[in-house]
Scaffold this motif. Structure first.
Motif, PDB file in Angstrom:
ATOM      1  N   VAL A   4       0.837  -1.203   0.000  1.00 38.01           N
ATOM      2  CA  VAL A   4       0.000   0.000   0.000  1.00 38.01           C
ATOM      3  C   VAL A   4       0.870   1.250   0.000  1.00 38.01           C
ATOM      4  O   VAL A   4       0.584   2.214  -0.724  1.00 38.01           O
ATOM      5  CB  VAL A   4      -0.968  -0.009   1.210  1.00 38.01           C
ATOM      6  N   ASP A   5       1.928   1.240   0.777  1.00 41.41           N
ATOM      7  CA  ASP A   5       2.844   2.386   0.810  1.00 41.41           C
ATOM      8  C   ASP A   5       3.477   2.624  -0.557  1.00 41.41           C
ATOM      9  O   ASP A   5       3.600   3.765  -1.009  1.00 41.41           O
ATOM     10  CB  ASP A   5       3.947   2.172   1.847  1.00 41.41           C
ATOM     11  N   LEU A  11       1.553   6.763  -6.780  1.00 43.35           N
ATOM     12  CA  LEU A  11       0.437   7.616  -7.169  1.00 43.35           C
ATOM     13  C   LEU A  11       0.729   9.087  -6.856  1.00 43.35           C
ATOM     14  O   LEU A  11       0.520   9.958  -7.702  1.00 43.35           O
ATOM     15  CB  LEU A  11      -0.845   7.172  -6.463  1.00 43.35           C
ATOM     16  N   ALA A  12       1.229   9.351  -5.680  1.00 43.42           N
ATOM     17  CA  ALA A  12       1.537  10.734  -5.299  1.00 43.42           C
ATOM     18  C   ALA A  12       2.623  11.323  -6.204  1.00 43.42           C
ATOM     19  O   ALA A  12       2.508  12.473  -6.650  1.00 43.42           O
ATOM     20  CB  ALA A  12       1.976  10.789  -3.840  1.00 43.42           C
ATOM     21  N   GLY A  13       3.644  10.557  -6.507  1.00 41.45           N
ATOM     22  CA  GLY A  13       4.699  11.046  -7.381  1.00 41.45           C
ATOM     23  C   GLY A  13       4.198  11.320  -8.785  1.00 41.45           C
ATOM     24  O   GLY A  13       4.563  12.315  -9.413  1.00 41.45           O
ATOM     25  N   THR A  14       3.326  10.447  -9.287  1.00 42.85           N
ATOM     26  CA  THR A  14       2.762  10.645 -10.625  1.00 42.85           C
ATOM     27  C   THR A  14       1.897  11.890 -10.666  1.00 42.85           C
ATOM     28  O   THR A  14       2.010  12.706 -11.586  1.00 42.85           O
ATOM     29  CB  THR A  14       1.940   9.415 -11.034  1.00 42.85           C
ATOM     30  N   VAL A  15       1.034  12.052  -9.675  1.00 42.10           N
ATOM     31  CA  VAL A  15       0.147  13.220  -9.634  1.00 42.10           C
ATOM     32  C   VAL A  15       0.962  14.510  -9.533  1.00 42.10           C
ATOM     33  O   VAL A  15       0.671  15.493 -10.231  1.00 42.10           O
ATOM     34  CB  VAL A  15      -0.861  13.102  -8.464  1.00 42.10           C
ATOM     35  N   LEU A  16       1.958  14.530  -8.698  1.00 41.98           N
ATOM     36  CA  LEU A  16       2.783  15.736  -8.553  1.00 41.98           C
ATOM     37  C   LEU A  16       3.545  16.063  -9.834  1.00 41.98           C
ATOM     38  O   LEU A  16       3.595  17.223 -10.248  1.00 41.98           O
ATOM     39  CB  LEU A  16       3.759  15.574  -7.396  1.00 41.98           C
ATOM     40  N   SER A  17       4.109  15.060 -10.483  1.00 47.64           N
ATOM     41  CA  SER A  17       4.880  15.344 -11.697  1.00 47.64           C
ATOM     42  C   SER A  17       3.967  15.804 -12.829  1.00 47.64           C
ATOM     43  O   SER A  17       4.329  16.685 -13.605  1.00 47.64           O
ATOM     44  CB  SER A  17       5.686  14.124 -12.124  1.00 47.64           C
ATOM     45  N   VAL A  18       2.776  15.249 -12.926  1.00 51.80           N
ATOM     46  CA  VAL A  18       1.838  15.678 -13.961  1.00 51.80           C
ATOM     47  C   VAL A  18       1.311  17.073 -13.658  1.00 51.80           C
ATOM     48  O   VAL A  18       1.194  17.918 -14.555  1.00 51.80           O
ATOM     49  CB  VAL A  18       0.680  14.661 -14.104  1.00 51.80           C
TER      50      VAL A  18
END
Length: 57
Positions: A4-5, A11-18
């Motif tokens: 889960v981590d 997910l957080a890294g993808t959202v931030l980079s996008v």
């Protein structure tokens, strides 16, 4: 580190980079094109539904 981590971190890294590379024009263009695509898809579905309904009669 559990699964889960890892997923949440990815997910957080993808959202931030996008989010850092997108600007408001791209976002608005995407929204407009998605709305047009959904509207055309809905209209074509209704058209084919009416065609099939007429052929069954």
């Amino acid at each position: 580190m559990n699964n889960v981590d890892l997923r949440m971190g990815t997910l957080a890294g993808t959202v931030l980079s996008v989010s850092l590379t997108m600007n408001i024009e791209n976002l608005l263009e995407t929204i407009v094109l998605a709305a047009i695509g959904a509207s055309v898809s809905f209209a074509v579905s209704l058209f084919w539904k009416n065609i099939c309904k007429k052929e069954k009669e």
